[in-house]
Design an enzyme around this catalytic site. Structure first.
Site: not given
Length: 348
Positions: A63, A167, A173, A210, A240, A311-312
């Site tokens: 991040k 993003n 958010t 994204k 996600t 990533y995950s």
């Protein structure tokens, strides 16, 4: 399984967020793997970015741009740091990161926790610029003008990142995904295009968008048309999901936040295919969401992705995964008669 993959598995003894912090510290200390992937069949060019291989690290892992070079050294063809917002923010209360081990999945509701643009920019400015590193930019939760936050991110990091990702698809958010609607997206991309034009004499770089996989009928086409009209270079499909498939087994499946990992694979790849059909070759597409093996990466490429991100899956398979995916993907390409990954894009 190598030492680094065993270490990643041992991290499951810790709280997920604490484990991630330890991983970052280890990488900063030089304890990460060194994997050289020499597979010319996987080399490609996406929106002018020359990538040694088409397997990238998605935003969310790094991040604050602390370890992009360590992850390039691990074998990734490109690395995306962020999401970074103009001002530092703590994000949502903990716990906010959950392993759904039975499902090989993760739920997060981090809320764009990061240190802000200043330290992010400082770290990028001190790196030796070997390898492609992108900046994923977002808006502060309490920003009065969220579009201005994206413009600030682009401006502050211009010349320091090899590409930018806007993003607008994090579910954590409040109200952020509303920026995907046509009118809001036109304003956002229009103002970014104006600022980019002013910055471009210093050397233009690609800008991607994204998006979420949770889109209504007609939104894919509207996003593509707006992105193309605004001069965007690419779309990353996808972030996600807020959906919860009936197949989830973990007791943590009801936690709020964005679901990633294996349960997202099929959905994100299907949405990617819709974007490919709508785009008609006018804009680059990158595939993310549930990539945990060569078969997943190959499916996204055949659905229209020029490159993929993950990533995950690293949570469960460790950093050696990128090497295994690369060799599996190369073998699949050769078996189907492709001389390069670019030849397979959209082959489905």
């Amino acid at each position: 399984m190598n030492f680094h993959d065993l270490a990643a598995r041992a991290m499951h003894l810790f709280d997920p967020e604490d484990a991630h912090g330890l991983a970052i510290k280890g990488l900063k200390a030089g304890l990460g793997p060194r994997n050289r992937i020499n597979l010319p069949i996987l080399a490609t060019t996406v929106a002018g970015l020359e990538l040694p291989n088409c397997i990238g690290l998605a935003a969310g892992f790094d991040k604050n741009a602390e370890v992009p070079d360590a992850m390039l050294a691990a074998g990734f063809g490109f690395v995306e740091a962020g999401t970074v917002t103009p001002l530092a923010q703590a994000g949502n209360p903990r716990p906010r990161l959950f392993r759904l081990t039975e499902d090989q999945a993760v739920i997060n509701r981090m809320g764009f926790n990061n240190e802000g643009l200043e330290p992010f920019a400082a770290r990028l400015s001190h790196r030796r610029r070997r390898g492609v590193v992108g900046a994923n930019i977002g808006a502060n939760k309490d920003a009065e003008d969220r579009v201005a936050d994206y413009v600030a991110g682009l401006s502050h990091l211009w010349g320091l990142a090899d590409y930018f990702t806007v993003n607008i698809s994090s579910p954590n958010t409040p109200g952020l995904r509303a920026l995907q609607t046509k009118a809001a997206l036109e304003e956002l991309l229009g103002r970014l295009a104006e600022r980019r034009a002013a910055l471009a004499p210093e050397g233009d770089v690609p800008v991607f968008l994204k998006v979420a996989p949770d889109l209504e009928e007609g939104e894919v086409e509207a996003i593509v048309e707006t992105a193309v009209a605004s001069g965007l270079d690419g779309i990353i499909v996808s972030n996600t999901t807020i959906a919860r498939p009936d197949t989830l087994k973990s007791a943590l499946a009801s936690e709020t936040g964005g679901l990633s990992g294996a349960p997202l694979t099929q959905k994100s790849t299907a949405v990617l295919g819709e974007f490919f059909q709508a785009a008609g070759g006018r804009i680059a597409l990158l595939g993310a969401g549930g990539v945990s093996g060569g078969a997943d990466a190959y499916a996204k490429i055949r659905a229209g992705a020029q490159a993929v991100q993950l990533y995950s899956a690293l949570v469960y398979a460790g950093p050696g995964l990128v090497v295994r995916i690369a060799h599996d993907l190369a073998a699949r390409l050769r078996a189907d008669g492709f001389a390069s990954v670019s030849e397979a894009v959209g082959a489905r």
